[in-house]
Write a protein that holds these residues in place. Structure first.
Motif, short mmCIF file in Angstrom:
data_model
loop_
_atom_site.label_atom_id
_atom_site.label_comp_id
_atom_site.label_asym_id
_atom_site.label_seq_id
_atom_site.Cartn_x
_atom_site.Cartn_y
_atom_site.Cartn_z
N LYS A 30 -18.07 3.25 -6.02
CA LYS A 30 -16.75 2.26 -6.62
C LYS A 30 -15.74 3.07 -5.57
CE LYS A 30 -17.38 0.50 -11.03
NZ LYS A 30 -17.20 -0.27 -12.36
N ARG A 31 -14.64 1.95 -4.92
CA ARG A 31 -13.74 2.63 -4.26
C ARG A 31 -12.26 2.52 -5.73
NH1 ARG A 31 -16.34 -0.81 -1.03
NH2 ARG A 31 -16.83 0.68 1.50
N THR A 32 -11.23 3.38 -5.70
CA THR A 32 -10.64 3.56 -6.49
C THR A 32 -9.38 3.69 -5.59
OG1 THR A 32 -11.49 4.08 -8.57
CG2 THR A 32 -9.41 4.05 -8.71
N LEU A 33 -8.50 2.80 -6.19
CA LEU A 33 -7.02 3.34 -6.18
C LEU A 33 -5.51 2.44 -7.07
CD1 LEU A 33 -5.16 3.35 -3.28
CD2 LEU A 33 -4.89 -0.37 -3.79
N ALA A 34 -5.43 4.12 -6.46
CA ALA A 34 -4.38 4.45 -7.64
C ALA A 34 -2.66 4.17 -7.14
CB ALA A 34 -4.34 5.74 -8.10
N VAL A 35 -2.07 3.27 -7.46
CA VAL A 35 -0.47 3.31 -7.29
C VAL A 35 0.41 3.79 -8.29
CG1 VAL A 35 1.34 1.36 -6.11
CG2 VAL A 35 -1.55 1.14 -6.40
N GLN A 36 1.10 4.75 -7.16
CA GLN A 36 2.63 4.99 -8.38
C GLN A 36 3.68 4.52 -7.77
OE1 GLN A 36 2.99 8.18 -9.88
NE2 GLN A 36 4.97 7.11 -9.99
N LEU A 37 4.11 3.20 -9.03
CA LEU A 37 5.11 2.97 -8.77
C LEU A 37 6.60 3.94 -8.77
CD1 LEU A 37 4.19 0.14 -11.19
CD2 LEU A 37 5.07 -0.28 -8.67
N ASN A 38 7.96 3.24 -8.22
CA ASN A 38 8.62 4.99 -7.64
C ASN A 38 10.08 3.29 -7.20
OD1 ASN A 38 10.91 6.19 -7.27
ND2 ASN A 38 10.65 6.46 -5.13
N TYR A 39 10.24 2.38 -8.20
CA TYR A 39 11.04 1.41 -8.83
C TYR A 39 12.78 1.79 -9.08
CZ TYR A 39 14.06 -2.51 -9.85
OH TYR A 39 15.66 -3.72 -10.24
N THR A 40 13.76 2.31 -7.40
CA THR A 40 15.10 2.60 -8.07
C THR A 40 15.21 1.10 -7.99
OG1 THR A 40 15.05 2.78 -5.65
CG2 THR A 40 14.33 4.23 -6.84
N GLY A 41 15.29 0.55 -8.64
CA GLY A 41 16.16 -1.08 -8.92
C GLY A 41 17.11 -0.75 -10.04
N ALA A 42 17.69 -1.67 -10.66
CA ALA A 42 18.67 -1.51 -11.45
C ALA A 42 18.38 -2.22 -12.44
CB ALA A 42 20.12 -2.65 -11.31
N LYS A 77 9.38 2.22 -14.71
CA LYS A 77 9.61 2.37 -13.18
C LYS A 77 9.00 3.35 -12.34
CE LYS A 77 14.43 1.26 -13.85
NZ LYS A 77 16.07 1.23 -13.25
N ASP A 78 8.12 4.01 -12.68
CA ASP A 78 7.76 5.45 -11.89
C ASP A 78 5.89 5.31 -13.21
OD1 ASP A 78 8.00 6.80 -14.62
OD2 ASP A 78 8.91 8.81 -14.78
N GLY A 79 5.67 4.03 -13.19
CA GLY A 79 5.05 3.84 -13.48
C GLY A 79 2.68 4.08 -12.55
N VAL A 80 2.25 4.04 -12.84
CA VAL A 80 0.95 4.33 -12.14
C VAL A 80 0.15 3.21 -12.59
CG1 VAL A 80 -0.99 6.24 -11.40
CG2 VAL A 80 0.87 6.45 -11.84
N VAL A 81 -0.95 2.33 -11.64
CA VAL A 81 -1.91 1.50 -12.16
C VAL A 81 -2.71 1.95 -11.19
CG1 VAL A 81 0.41 -0.59 -12.27
CG2 VAL A 81 -0.88 -0.17 -10.16
N THR A 82 -3.79 1.21 -12.12
CA THR A 82 -5.04 1.82 -11.17
C THR A 82 -6.17 1.21 -10.88
OG1 THR A 82 -4.58 3.50 -11.96
CG2 THR A 82 -7.06 3.81 -11.06
N PHE A 83 -6.87 0.74 -9.67
CA PHE A 83 -7.50 -0.72 -8.91
C PHE A 83 -8.64 0.03 -8.92
CE2 PHE A 83 -3.66 -2.51 -7.65
CZ PHE A 83 -3.00 -3.54 -8.37
N SER A 84 -10.24 -0.09 -9.67
CA SER A 84 -11.36 0.73 -10.74
C SER A 84 -12.58 0.27 -9.22
CB SER A 84 -11.69 1.26 -11.95
OG SER A 84 -11.79 -0.29 -12.39
N ASP A 85 -11.75 -1.12 -8.99
CA ASP A 85 -13.45 -1.32 -7.90
C ASP A 85 -12.93 -2.23 -7.11
OD1 ASP A 85 -16.07 -1.43 -7.65
OD2 ASP A 85 -16.43 -3.06 -9.25
N VAL A 86 -12.29 -1.30 -6.15
CA VAL A 86 -12.27 -2.71 -4.94
C VAL A 86 -13.17 -2.57 -3.82
CG1 VAL A 86 -10.13 -2.15 -2.79
CG2 VAL A 86 -10.12 -1.25 -5.05
N GLN A 87 -13.33 -3.78 -3.82
CA GLN A 87 -14.73 -4.32 -2.83
C GLN A 87 -14.39 -4.48 -2.26
OE1 GLN A 87 -17.48 -5.62 -4.93
NE2 GLN A 87 -16.14 -4.23 -6.34
#
Length: 149
Positions: A30-42, A77-87
């Motif tokens: 499997k291909r895994t993609l972790a996305v670290q967010l950096n939302y600096t909005g109000a 705002k600084d959450g992480v989401v992980t897509f665990s099976d990028v096709q």
């Protein structure tokens, strides 16, 4: 060579051939993609005001000409989401935040006034290559400077 040895050698050769074919037929991983967010909005991000991260398999999403592959929520705002099976690679990611908290991420596009961001370099969607069996981490930074009309 005796007939017994010859048959044993043929059997071993066939077994090795089957093992090689079997190895090729196994999924590469499997291909895994972790996305670290950096939302600096109000906006305030929490359980009722989520940031939705969208996985795409084409950069055409930036012109509204692609369907999302997957969507995951983040509650910080600084959450992480992980897509665990990028096709399909390369992959692309974007994010949307509705400050009113009314968008569920599933009922169509984000509403007018939502803050939008994408993983990019130079303003264009940046492709993310992921080798089978590996993980990739990216940081998607955005603020309130680009909003959905």
């Amino acid at each position: 060579m005796t007939r017994k040895r010859f048959l044993a050698l043929c059997g071993l050769t066939a077994l090795c051939s089957l093992a090689a074919v079997s190895q090729e037929a196994k999924p590469e991983g499997k291909r895994t993609l972790a996305v670290q967010l950096n939302y600096t909005g109000a906006g305030h991000v929490d359980e009722k005001h989520k940031i939705f991260v969208v996985l795409w398999d084409s950069p055409d999403f930036a012109q509204g000409q692609a369907m999302p592959v997957a969507l995951l929520p983040a509650t910080a705002k600084d959450g992480v989401v992980t897509f665990s099976d990028v096709q399909k690679v390369p992959a692309y990611v974007s994010a949307a935040y509705d400050p009113n908290g009314g968008w569920d991420g599933q009922s169509g596009p984000p509403p007018s006034g939502s803050s939008l961001g994408m993983y990019s370099k130079g303003g264009a969607p940046e492709p993310i290559d992921i080798v089978a069996g590996k993980s990739v981490n990216v940081t998607l930074s955005f603020d309130d400077s680009f909003k959905k009309p």
